[in-house]
Design an enzyme around this catalytic site. Structure first.
Site, PDB file in Angstrom:
ATOM      1  N   HIS A 102       3.666  48.929 -85.763  1.00 35.67           N
ATOM      2  CA  HIS A 102       4.358  47.729 -85.265  1.00 35.67           C
ATOM      3  C   HIS A 102       5.043  46.981 -86.425  1.00 35.67           C
ATOM      4  O   HIS A 102       6.212  46.618 -86.331  1.00 35.67           O
ATOM      5  CB  HIS A 102       3.352  46.825 -84.547  1.00 35.67           C
ATOM      6  CG  HIS A 102       3.924  45.527 -84.050  1.00 35.67           C
ATOM      7  ND1 HIS A 102       4.024  45.210 -82.717  1.00 35.67           N
ATOM      8  CD2 HIS A 102       4.428  44.458 -84.725  1.00 35.67           C
ATOM      9  CE1 HIS A 102       4.585  44.001 -82.600  1.00 35.67           C
ATOM     10  NE2 HIS A 102       4.830  43.520 -83.804  1.00 35.67           N
ATOM     11  N   GLU A 103       4.308  46.779 -87.521  1.00 33.04           N
ATOM     12  CA  GLU A 103       4.874  46.056 -88.669  1.00 33.04           C
ATOM     13  C   GLU A 103       5.976  46.865 -89.332  1.00 33.04           C
ATOM     14  O   GLU A 103       6.992  46.318 -89.767  1.00 33.04           O
ATOM     15  CB  GLU A 103       3.777  45.701 -89.686  1.00 33.04           C
ATOM     16  CG  GLU A 103       2.688  44.781 -89.142  1.00 33.04           C
ATOM     17  CD  GLU A 103       3.231  43.558 -88.437  1.00 33.04           C
ATOM     18  OE1 GLU A 103       4.253  43.007 -88.873  1.00 33.04           O
ATOM     19  OE2 GLU A 103       2.634  43.145 -87.415  1.00 33.04           O
TER      20      GLU A 103
END
Ligand SMILES: [Zn+2]
Length: 197
Positions: free
Chosen positions: A147-148
């Protein structure tokens, strides 16, 4: 210092981050501010574009997942200790079956949706001392890093939803772009009239 979190709809969230070197202006201070900002907002990760900088830097701390009863003890122990800075990261492999998890994002408050991602990743990066590291991850640790990592590629989790789901949340996303949302942490919304990064 707690920094305002950049809201959905702001162009910096769509930029592909550039690599940085050890001379980057006050990198240590920037990373400290990012930890403080992330913890204040009860996040498990924060990427530099979310505080207005299109650079390849993100931080992850999965401690909040460590008391999730649905996980086995081994994964809980791992997540309780998984706190890292990722500089100039590159995911070199993503494999395994796709599995679903209900994701949220500090830049997109009050929106949570199921997202499919591969189970295993290999990531190469520099740590905060600019030492080269390679990690193999799975489960929730991989999920948070994926996600990051997407953030430093200009990608948001809402991009990964079906076109039906995208239509269903369009109004909510439009409202966030316009600042019509009330999270319990500081945010900065896009103002096209103002010159901004
Ligand atoms: Zn996010």
């Amino acid at each position: 210092m707690i920094l305002p979190i950049i809201a959905y709809g702001t162009p910096v969230l769509r930029k592909v981050g550039v690599e940085i070197d050890a001379d980057y202006t006050d990198l240590k201070g920037l990373i400290e501010n990012m930890w403080e900002t992330m913890e204040n907002a009860h996040g498990v990760g924060l990427a530099a574009p979310q505080i207005g900088k299109a650079i390849r830097l993100f931080i992850v701390d999965t401690l909040p997942f460590a008391d999730d009863d649905e996980l086995d003890e081994k994964e809980r122990n791992f997540l309780g200790d998984f706190r890292k800075v990722f500089i100039n990261a590159k995911i070199t492999s993503e494999t395994g079956d796709e599995w679903v998890f209900n994701e949220g994002c500090l830049s997109i408050p009050e929106v949570r949706e199921d997202v499919f991602r591969n189970e295993y990743i290999v990531i190469e990066y520099l740590d905060e001392n600019f030492k080269k590291q390679t990690l193999k991850l799975d489960g929730l640790a991989a999920r948070v890093v994926q996600h990051e990592y997407d953030h430093i590629e200009g990608i948001l989790f809402t991009d990964k939803l079906s076109s039906l789901k995208k239509r269903l949340i369009k109004k909510k996303l439009d409202n966030i772009s316009k600042g019509k949302v009330n999270p319990d942490y500081r945010m900065r919304f896009y103002n096209p009239k103002k010159k901004t990064s």
